[in-house]
Design a protein around this motif. Structure first.
Motif, PDB file in Angstrom:
ATOM      1  N   MET A  42      -4.676 -11.780  -5.118  1.00  0.00           N
ATOM      2  CA  MET A  42      -3.275 -11.328  -3.954  1.00  0.00           C
ATOM      3  C   MET A  42      -2.754 -10.318  -5.022  1.00  0.00           C
ATOM      4  O   MET A  42      -2.311 -10.944  -6.122  1.00  0.00           O
ATOM      5  CB  MET A  42      -2.652 -12.353  -3.430  1.00  0.00           C
ATOM      6  N   LEU A  43      -2.329  -9.284  -4.528  1.00  0.00           N
ATOM      7  CA  LEU A  43      -1.135  -8.385  -4.966  1.00  0.00           C
ATOM      8  C   LEU A  43      -0.022  -8.336  -4.111  1.00  0.00           C
ATOM      9  O   LEU A  43       0.036  -8.125  -2.757  1.00  0.00           O
ATOM     10  CB  LEU A  43      -1.858  -6.817  -4.956  1.00  0.00           C
ATOM     11  N   LEU A  44       1.195  -8.353  -4.501  1.00  0.00           N
ATOM     12  CA  LEU A  44       2.418  -8.434  -3.867  1.00  0.00           C
ATOM     13  C   LEU A  44       3.242  -7.067  -4.371  1.00  0.00           C
ATOM     14  O   LEU A  44       3.437  -6.896  -5.515  1.00  0.00           O
ATOM     15  CB  LEU A  44       3.250  -9.721  -3.955  1.00  0.00           C
ATOM     16  N   ALA A  45       4.045  -6.476  -3.267  1.00  0.00           N
ATOM     17  CA  ALA A  45       4.828  -5.559  -3.694  1.00  0.00           C
ATOM     18  C   ALA A  45       6.348  -6.059  -4.271  1.00  0.00           C
ATOM     19  O   ALA A  45       6.855  -6.919  -3.124  1.00  0.00           O
ATOM     20  CB  ALA A  45       5.097  -4.569  -2.589  1.00  0.00           C
ATOM     21  N   GLU A  46       6.486  -5.811  -5.231  1.00  0.00           N
ATOM     22  CA  GLU A  46       7.770  -6.610  -5.755  1.00  0.00           C
ATOM     23  C   GLU A  46       8.929  -5.651  -6.277  1.00  0.00           C
ATOM     24  O   GLU A  46       9.099  -5.667  -7.488  1.00  0.00           O
ATOM     25  CB  GLU A  46       7.542  -7.548  -6.876  1.00  0.00           C
ATOM     26  N   GLY A  47       9.282  -4.648  -5.610  1.00  0.00           N
ATOM     27  CA  GLY A  47      10.140  -3.620  -5.999  1.00  0.00           C
ATOM     28  C   GLY A  47       9.485  -2.475  -6.951  1.00  0.00           C
ATOM     29  O   GLY A  47       8.799  -1.800  -6.259  1.00  0.00           O
ATOM     30  N   HIS A  48       9.794  -2.362  -8.163  1.00  0.00           N
ATOM     31  CA  HIS A  48       9.153  -1.597  -8.877  1.00  0.00           C
ATOM     32  C   HIS A  48       7.901  -1.768  -9.494  1.00  0.00           C
ATOM     33  O   HIS A  48       7.417  -1.436 -10.497  1.00  0.00           O
ATOM     34  CB  HIS A  48      10.160  -1.111 -10.191  1.00  0.00           C
ATOM     35  N   LYS A  49       7.459  -3.065  -9.142  1.00  0.00           N
ATOM     36  CA  LYS A  49       6.160  -3.714  -9.820  1.00  0.00           C
ATOM     37  C   LYS A  49       5.415  -4.139  -8.750  1.00  0.00           C
ATOM     38  O   LYS A  49       5.663  -4.531  -7.814  1.00  0.00           O
ATOM     39  CB  LYS A  49       6.608  -4.702 -11.017  1.00  0.00           C
TER      40      LYS A  49
ATOM     41  N   GLY B  31       1.920   2.438  -2.018  1.00  0.00           N
ATOM     42  CA  GLY B  31       2.711   3.131  -1.428  1.00  0.00           C
ATOM     43  C   GLY B  31       4.023   3.739  -2.395  1.00  0.00           C
ATOM     44  O   GLY B  31       4.747   2.526  -2.818  1.00  0.00           O
ATOM     45  N   ALA B  32       4.469   4.861  -2.552  1.00  0.00           N
ATOM     46  CA  ALA B  32       5.339   5.048  -3.359  1.00  0.00           C
ATOM     47  C   ALA B  32       6.271   6.483  -3.044  1.00  0.00           C
ATOM     48  O   ALA B  32       5.917   6.882  -1.960  1.00  0.00           O
ATOM     49  CB  ALA B  32       4.714   5.409  -4.677  1.00  0.00           C
ATOM     50  N   ASN B  33       7.353   6.806  -3.687  1.00  0.00           N
ATOM     51  CA  ASN B  33       8.113   7.993  -3.345  1.00  0.00           C
ATOM     52  C   ASN B  33       7.959   8.727  -4.246  1.00  0.00           C
ATOM     53  O   ASN B  33       8.434   8.591  -5.530  1.00  0.00           O
ATOM     54  CB  ASN B  33       9.795   7.274  -3.274  1.00  0.00           C
ATOM     55  N   GLY B  34       7.430   9.954  -4.142  1.00  0.00           N
ATOM     56  CA  GLY B  34       7.506  11.028  -5.153  1.00  0.00           C
ATOM     57  C   GLY B  34       8.604  12.052  -5.194  1.00  0.00           C
ATOM     58  O   GLY B  34       8.267  13.181  -5.629  1.00  0.00           O
TER      59      GLY B  34
ATOM     60  N   ILE C 282      10.825   2.325  -4.595  1.00  0.00           N
ATOM     61  CA  ILE C 282      10.187   0.907  -4.209  1.00  0.00           C
ATOM     62  C   ILE C 282       8.767   0.880  -3.826  1.00  0.00           C
ATOM     63  O   ILE C 282       8.484   1.564  -2.810  1.00  0.00           O
ATOM     64  CB  ILE C 282      10.984   0.226  -3.143  1.00  0.00           C
ATOM     65  N   LEU C 283       7.803   0.200  -4.674  1.00  0.00           N
ATOM     66  CA  LEU C 283       6.422   0.269  -4.132  1.00  0.00           C
ATOM     67  C   LEU C 283       6.175  -0.704  -3.165  1.00  0.00           C
ATOM     68  O   LEU C 283       6.757  -1.742  -2.861  1.00  0.00           O
ATOM     69  CB  LEU C 283       5.628  -0.331  -5.735  1.00  0.00           C
ATOM     70  N   GLU C 284       5.077  -0.276  -2.208  1.00  0.00           N
ATOM     71  CA  GLU C 284       4.891  -0.972  -1.142  1.00  0.00           C
ATOM     72  C   GLU C 284       3.439  -0.962  -0.837  1.00  0.00           C
ATOM     73  O   GLU C 284       2.818  -0.165  -1.414  1.00  0.00           O
ATOM     74  CB  GLU C 284       5.588  -0.461   0.048  1.00  0.00           C
ATOM     75  N   CYS C 285       2.871  -1.737   0.041  1.00  0.00           N
ATOM     76  CA  CYS C 285       1.597  -1.896   0.400  1.00  0.00           C
ATOM     77  C   CYS C 285       0.449  -1.705  -0.484  1.00  0.00           C
ATOM     78  O   CYS C 285      -0.131  -0.632  -0.378  1.00  0.00           O
ATOM     79  CB  CYS C 285       1.355  -0.770   1.694  1.00  0.00           C
ATOM     80  N   PRO C 286       0.254  -2.386  -1.503  1.00  0.00           N
ATOM     81  CA  PRO C 286      -0.550  -2.107  -2.661  1.00  0.00           C
ATOM     82  C   PRO C 286      -2.297  -2.281  -2.071  1.00  0.00           C
ATOM     83  O   PRO C 286      -2.362  -2.853  -1.048  1.00  0.00           O
ATOM     84  CB  PRO C 286      -0.341  -3.362  -3.602  1.00  0.00           C
TER      85      PRO C 286
END
Length: 673
Positions: free
Chosen positions: A323-330, A380-383, A355-359
């Motif tokens: 499992m991968l979880l989106a945990e803020g910047h990690k 998902g990331a912000n560029g 904030i990283l999302e949807c790995p």
């Protein structure tokens, strides 16, 4: 009276005639056999090549205990590495797939494809339906092999009614993209294949815009192009833990979670009072309805603000679920044997991307070579720090069962457009393992949180991209994801219309024969005429240009500009017939359309150098979107666009000089709903 003739003499006298007749018959039979078994030309060459494959597979199986794959033009040399170089003189290409217990081989000779399998090791067939396949190789795997050898799948032409303009004005409702029938959609959930159909879920809010909270809406498809709505599969606010947010559904083939073999297990985020937890739901009816696990949550929040979007995959090499979880910047990595009890393994941390999302996490072979099998981590990331907007960033590297290690610290982007977010990828379980590692499907939410609630659609909000096929390809020594439209989109294509080659001068431009439906594909090949100019495909409504897709030869970039559309200007938005008739229609009642966030007006571009001075653009246009594939999908740009009222049109033009149009085609696309 005739003298008596001895029996011995009576047998001897006709003997020369009998022998002569027998020899003649034997000669005829031999000549027929020789003629029928003599192979000439393409068939003889193919037979020789496939004999080589058969012998090599015997050697590979004897020396290594397993069969091996091969693709001469696709960089897979596994069979040769295990059994020695194949003699393939006269063959244009050779492709071999294996499934452990058997194999299928094909060779293309003089434009013809010949097949052989481990089930009939001396036969060759040109009719794919007549090839005896091993039990572990499906018809879909066979068809994929044929596609690798250049045999395109043929689709019947769509119904004329699907290619015609609808009786009622659909407004911005797409013709061939998936949208909710009404209300709100956002994050895609990774599809799975079960009992002859793809099962796909997306986040859905039936109460938007008045109420909050999402749930999982279910859609099914047999081709990833035509979708059937199945209704809400996991409803919100029903187990006391909040709404239903992003997660993963998997087919638990071995029943590791305890709900039976083949049960569908969904692990997803629920949020209540701002606290994010991971819950399990299970289905025993092929994913149509789900039951909340009585001991939810399976993972309680350890005190983190951001702790969501579980992505689950099966790691067969280490006999575990990951499992991968989106945990803020990690991104946190966890492992489990039963999908219920999860153990922390490691984390992957990156700053500068919001904030990283949807790995997502998967394997692909670089350039189709199994010896270069590589893990890909995406999120998902912000560029914004790179003058981009939100999108899907990714890294390539290795996985040891506990931690992911990058091969290059610098991330890349799956799509350079403004509207491709929360992407998910998946492979086809009907293919062999090698084929599943050669490419996989992808889909993204075609929207952007900066302005998702400000767009001029009515009654429905949100759409998905078309399904794409992605693969890893070397680009300057670095593995890079390349995207192409999934081949099944060919089932939507009407009769194409060729556009003559011509010089595109700086000025008004040449009109393109686009259909009035607003749903079509444009293929163009452009060549620099030495002026370092731009070429533009101008998408129009009436006389105005609402968006442009182009290529700038000066700096080698493709781009999308949409500063003239209804969302950007805040004027002239279309109104669908259905929305006009609906009660409480805000715009019909005189409410003015609001302008979108400035992020919408920014030009989106991506570098993609011309090859020998030429550039190819494939542009999928729908009633409220454009998806651009540059140079065979080496780069992509996905953007929403909202034309004003007026008939659909398009033009080709040079800007700042002359550009040569060497080839162009316009293909109408059928509606899927």
């Amino acid at each position: 009276m005739f003298p008596k003739i001895s029996p011995r003499l009576s047998l001897r006298r006709p003997l020369p005639w009998v022998l002569a007749a027998a020899v003649a018959v034997l000669a005829l039979v031999v000549s027929v056999l020789v003629v029928s078994n003599t192979r000439t030309g393409s068939a003889a060459t193919a037979h020789g090549v496939l004999d080589e494959v058969s012998a090599a597979q015997d050697t590979a199986r004897g020396n290594h205990g397993t069969y091996a794959s091969l693709w001469l033009k696709g960089n897979d040399r596994t069979l040769e590495q295990r059994a020695g170089t194949l003699r393939a003189e006269g063959a244009d290409d050779v492709r071999v797939i294996e499934c452990g217990a058997g194999w299928l081989a094909g060779t293309r000779v003089d434009g013809q494809v010949f097949l052989r399998s481990s089930e009939a090791r001396d036969a060759i067939e040109q009719d794919p339906a007549k090839v005896r396949l091993p039990d572990c190789i499906s018809a879909e795997a066979r068809d994929s092999l044929l596609a690798d050898l250049g045999v395109p799948r043929e689709w019947p032409e769509p119904d004329a009614a699907r290619l015609a303009a609808p009786a009622e004005d659909p407004g911005y409702r797409p013709a061939y993209h998936l949208t909710p029938e009404q209300r709100w959609m956002n994050d895609p959930q990774r599809p799975f294949f079960l009992d002859g159909a793809w099962h796909y879920y997306y986040l859905y809010n039936a109460d938007y815009p008045e109420g909050n909270g999402t749930e999982w809406f279910h859609a099914t498809s047999t081709d990833l192009v035509h979708w059937k709505d199945e209704g809400v599969a996991i409803g919100k606010f029903r187990n006391g833990l909040g709404d239903i947010e992003t997660g993963t559904a998997v087919v638990d083939t071995e029943g590791t979670a305890g709900f039976g073999k083949g049960a569908v297990i969904a692990v997803l985020t629920q949020q209540d009072a701002g606290v994010q937890r991971q819950s399990m739901f299970y289905s025993t009816d092929q994913g149509h309805t789900f039951t909340s696990y009585e001991q939810n949550p399976v993972m309680d929040n350890p005190g983190e603000e951001h702790w969501r979007d579980p992505r689950i995959l099966r790691d067969e090499d280490h006999n575990q679920w990951v499992m991968l979880l989106a945990e803020g910047h990690k991104i946190g990595f966890y492992t489990s044997t039963d999908l219920k009890a999860w153990t922390y393994a490691s984390s992957f941390e990156r700053d500068g991307l919001g904030i990283l999302e949807c790995p997502d996490f998967f394997q692909l072979d670089v350039d189709g070579d199994p010896a270069k099998r590589t893990w890909v981590l995406a999120a998902g990331a912000n560029g914004a720090a790179e003058d981009r907007t939100t999108g899907t960033a990714y890294w390539t590297g290795s996985w040891d069962g506990k931690a992911f290690t990058t091969s290059n610290e610098q991330h890349q982007w799956l799509d350079a457009g403004a509207d491709f977010y929360a992407a998910v990828t998946w492979d086809d379980p009907r293919l062999t393992d090698g084929q599943r590692k050669a490419s996989r499907h992808a889909i993204g939410w075609m929207n952007n949180w900066a302005y998702a609630r400000q767009l001029p659609t009515e009654g429905w909000y949100g759409a998905d991209s078309v399904v794409r096929d992605i693969r890893l390809q070397s680009d300057g020594g670095r593995p890079t994801l390349v995207s192409v439209p999934t081949p099944a989109l060919g089932s939507l294509e009407g009769p194409p219309e060729q556009v003559p080659a011509q010089e595109l001068d700086d000025g008004a431009g040449a009109p393109l024969p686009v259909p009035e439906t607003g749903a079509f594909k444009i293929d163009v090949e452009l060549e620099n005429s030495g002026a370092d100019a731009e070429a533009r495909v101008q998408l129009q409504n009436g006389e105005g240009t609402y968006a442009s897709v182009g290529y700038d030869f000066r700096n080698g970039t493709a781009f999308v500009v949409r500063d003239g559309d209804a969302a950007s200007t805040g004027e002239g938005a279309k109104r669908s017939a259905r929305a006009e008739a609906a009660p409480n229609n805000a715009r019909a009642a005189g409410k003015t359309q609001e302008k979108v966030d400035d992020a919408y007006r920014q030009v989106r571009s991506v570098a993609s150098p011309a090859v020998d001075g030429k550039v190819k653009l494939t542009i999928y246009v729908d009633r409220s979107s454009v998806e651009v594939f540059v140079n065979g999908g080496q780069r992509t740009l996905t953007s929403l666009v909202f034309p004003q009222e007026g008939p659909a049109g398009a033009r080709l033009a040079g800007v700042g000089g002359t550009v040569s149009l060497t080839a162009a085609t316009v293909t109408p696309l059928a509606a899927t709903r």
